[in-house]
Design a protein around this motif. Structure first.
Motif, PDB file in Angstrom:
ATOM      1  N   SER A  63       0.801  -1.116  -0.134  1.00 42.96           N
ATOM      2  CA  SER A  63       0.161  -0.032   0.072  1.00 42.96           C
ATOM      3  C   SER A  63       0.946   1.295   0.069  1.00 42.96           C
ATOM      4  N   TYR A  65       0.174   5.306   1.328  1.00 45.14           N
ATOM      5  CA  TYR A  65      -1.020   5.841   2.283  1.00 45.14           C
ATOM      6  C   TYR A  65      -0.719   7.240   2.746  1.00 45.14           C
ATOM      7  N   ARG A  86      -5.926   8.139   3.836  1.00 46.04           N
ATOM      8  CA  ARG A  86      -6.400   7.643   2.421  1.00 46.04           C
ATOM      9  C   ARG A  86      -5.130   6.540   2.033  1.00 46.04           C
ATOM     10  N   ALA A  87      -5.642   5.342   1.175  1.00 45.66           N
ATOM     11  CA  ALA A  87      -4.576   4.604   0.944  1.00 45.66           C
ATOM     12  C   ALA A  87      -4.954   3.780  -0.430  1.00 45.66           C
ATOM     13  N   PHE A  89      -4.111   0.303  -2.786  1.00 39.28           N
ATOM     14  CA  PHE A  89      -3.705  -1.020  -2.643  1.00 39.28           C
ATOM     15  C   PHE A  89      -3.711  -1.774  -4.038  1.00 39.28           C
ATOM     16  N   GLY A  94      -2.136  -6.323  -2.594  1.00 39.95           N
ATOM     17  CA  GLY A  94      -2.819  -5.250  -1.980  1.00 39.95           C
ATOM     18  C   GLY A  94      -4.181  -5.294  -1.984  1.00 39.95           C
ATOM     19  N   ARG A  95      -5.015  -5.777  -2.648  1.00 39.06           N
ATOM     20  CA  ARG A  95      -6.391  -6.380  -2.476  1.00 39.06           C
ATOM     21  C   ARG A  95      -6.592  -7.073  -1.274  1.00 39.06           C
ATOM     22  N   TYR A  97      -4.507  -7.554   1.265  1.00 37.98           N
ATOM     23  CA  TYR A  97      -3.886  -6.749   2.455  1.00 37.98           C
ATOM     24  C   TYR A  97      -5.362  -5.953   2.875  1.00 37.98           C
ATOM     25  N   ARG A  98      -5.708  -5.233   1.796  1.00 39.66           N
ATOM     26  CA  ARG A  98      -6.851  -4.188   2.165  1.00 39.66           C
ATOM     27  C   ARG A  98      -8.061  -5.084   2.795  1.00 39.66           C
ATOM     28  N   VAL A 101      -7.060  -5.628   6.341  1.00 36.30           N
ATOM     29  CA  VAL A 101      -6.761  -4.534   7.380  1.00 36.30           C
ATOM     30  C   VAL A 101      -7.969  -3.660   7.453  1.00 36.30           C
ATOM     31  N   ILE A 102      -8.571  -3.402   6.272  1.00 35.86           N
ATOM     32  CA  ILE A 102      -9.918  -2.449   6.149  1.00 35.86           C
ATOM     33  C   ILE A 102     -11.119  -3.321   6.399  1.00 35.86           C
ATOM     34  N   HIS A 107      -8.591  -1.427  10.979  1.00 34.86           N
ATOM     35  CA  HIS A 107      -8.045   0.000  10.821  1.00 34.86           C
ATOM     36  C   HIS A 107      -8.739   0.994  11.563  1.00 34.86           C
TER      37      HIS A 107
END
Length: 121
Positions: A63, A65, A86-87, A89, A94-95, A97-98, A101-102, A107
């Motif tokens: 990412s 950010y 803002r980030a 990915f 990245g997807r 990880y998002r 985390v998100i 987060h």
């Protein structure tokens, strides 16, 4: 904001995580008190307006950010602290990880905890 940020971002846990995900920057450094170019593991100060705004940016293998703190004056000498993140990915990693985390809500929990640490009664 500055003192709380130092405590939040300068811990060994943050440094370990920054190394694990290959974040840039990986170590604290630069000018103190905070100014453009100051760094914490995973974050570099890109803008610092004393008593008004602190903008951080960083990147790691999953990412890129930013995290911006803004202070707005309210009535009766009170103030409101806001944080905006803002980030991006990129790629499959990245997807994923998002999602971790998100999507998990981790987060949001972390940001609420960070902001609660600045609350004054």
């Amino acid at each position: 904001v500055v003192g709380g940020l130092e405590r939040s971002l300068s811990g060994e846990g943050g440094a370990r995580y920054a190394r694990l995900v290959r974040a840039e920057p990986r170590e604290a450094g630069g000018p103190r008190p905070l100014a453009e170019g100051s760094a914490y593991p995973g974050f570099r100060v890109v803008r610092a307006v004393r008593g008004r705004e602190l903008a951080l940016a960083g990147a790691h293998r999953f990412s890129t950010y930013s995290l911006v703190f803004r202070i707005e004056d309210l009535e009766d000498g009170r103030a409101r602290l806001r944080a905006e993140t803002r980030a991006a990915f990129p790629g499959m990693a990245g997807r994923i990880y998002r999602l971790l985390v998100i999507g998990s809500g981790g987060h949001a929990i972390g940001m609420r905890r960070m902001l609660a640490g600045y609350r004054k009664g």
